[in-house]
Design an enzyme around this catalytic site. Structure first.
Site, PDB file in Angstrom:
ATOM      1  N   LYS A  74      -7.348   1.238  -2.689  1.00 14.51           N
ATOM      2  CA  LYS A  74      -6.924   0.809  -1.356  1.00 14.51           C
ATOM      3  C   LYS A  74      -7.153   1.912  -0.328  1.00 14.51           C
ATOM      4  O   LYS A  74      -7.487   1.647   0.831  1.00 14.51           O
ATOM      5  CB  LYS A  74      -5.458   0.393  -1.370  1.00 14.51           C
ATOM      6  N   THR A 105       0.870  -1.173   0.000  1.00 15.52           N
ATOM      7  CA  THR A 105       0.000   0.000   0.000  1.00 15.52           C
ATOM      8  C   THR A 105       0.903   1.217   0.000  1.00 15.52           C
ATOM      9  O   THR A 105       1.636   1.463   0.957  1.00 15.52           O
ATOM     10  CB  THR A 105      -0.922   0.015   1.234  1.00 15.52           C
ATOM     11  N   LYS A 117       0.581   4.807   8.347  1.00 13.28           N
ATOM     12  CA  LYS A 117       1.149   5.180   7.045  1.00 13.28           C
ATOM     13  C   LYS A 117       0.060   5.302   5.985  1.00 13.28           C
ATOM     14  O   LYS A 117       0.001   6.269   5.236  1.00 13.28           O
ATOM     15  CB  LYS A 117       2.191   4.138   6.632  1.00 13.28           C
TER      16      LYS A 117
END
Length: 293
Positions: free
Chosen positions: A177, A102, A245
């Site tokens: 995502k 990701t 993150k």
């Protein structure tokens, strides 16, 4: 369109909590598998099963028909692809590249463009499902790239996941995502708050799970992570530090579009507090600790 090599050997960079299972499925299907991980010991199990170790990402790329990366942060992705010992400098023309980390949509587009100039083809394919989805080969895989490269890589992707959808051009897998993580961020807050409420009012949280787990509130966060929250099991299927993150990437993209996402902002605030208190290596279900402190 780049003339892509027949896929006989797959390189896998990033053999961690999820990557170990993902690479294992590919090996079990009969492909040659080359592996690299910053901590070499994490590859010992799969090497014992027949995978080959290489000591740099570039060496993996030079000896593989398709290369998959599953690393931690966008900075890791950039180094693995663009560093001196990176993939783009060493992959042979016709190699397919798949970043399943990701990462940022803009970096995915940059890698795709750089790959094309070298006769390579790159797609972004982040996943959802955590360690359980990786273990059971039931990951959701969100893909950005051209349809020809997607179809070429699809047989390998099918070894790791069930729902595999091409969402658009380069970077669109990463944008998808972000949608996934935005939904999870608020959902896991809701699960935590529901459990905290149940405990405060004197209900048995496990009994409550039996009732609401089959209704409109059901889902992975409630039915799979909820029992772990109740049991105080914070072992990581997905690290809090990696989720932070992801939330940072989503917030950055939203800001660039002038899109206000208050649920995401609040989830990021809570997870930052947990990380500051030493819980960055817990699984995302560790959010319940904020409510029960």
């Amino acid at each position: 369109m780049t003339n892509l090599k027949e896929i006989k050997t797959v390189g896998f960079i990033g053999v961690g909590i999820m990557g170990n299972s993902m690479a294992g499925h590919i090996l079990a299907a009969g492909y040659g598998v080359n592996v690299y991980n910053r901590t070499k010991a994490k590859t010992d199990a799969i090497v014992a099963k027949g995978a080959k170790w290489f000591d740099t990402p570039g060496a993996i790329a030079a000896n593989s028909d398709l290369v998959i990366t599953m690393v931690g942060f966008p900075s890791d992705v950039e180094e693995v692809y663009m560093g001196e010992q990176g993939i783009l400098h060493h992959a042979q023309p016709g190699t397919t590249l798949i970043d399943m980390t990701t990462s940022s949509p803009s970096l995915a587009r940059t890698i795709s463009e750089a790959a094309l100039t070298k006769g390579l083809a790159a797609i972004d394919a982040p996943v959802s499902g955590g360690d359980i989805g990786a273990r059971d080969a039931k990951l959701t895989i969100m893909v950005g790239g051209d349809s020809a490269t997607f179809n070429h890589a699809l047989p390998v992707l099918k070894l790791m996941g069930g729902s595999i959808v091409l969402q658009g051009g380069p970077g669109m897998g990463q944008h998808t995502k972000m949608c996934n993580q935005i939904v999870i961020a608020s959902t896991i807050m809701g699960v935590s708050e529901g459990i905290a409420y149940a405990k405060k009012v004197g209900l048995d949280p496990s009994s409550v799970m039996q009732s609401i787990g089959g209704g409109a509130a059901s889902g992975f966060q409630l039915n799979i992570l909820g029992p772990k929250m109740i049991a105080g099991d914070f072992a990581p299927g997905f690290y809090i530090e990696h989720f932070i993150k992801d939330l940072n990437i989503a917030l950055s993209e939203a800001k660039a579009m002038n899109l206000e996402l208050p649920g995401l902002i609040q989830a990021k605030k809570l997870y930052d507090q947990l990380a500051a208190n030493g819980h960055s290596k817990d699984g995302t279900q560790g959010l319940i600790q904020f409510y029960l402190a």
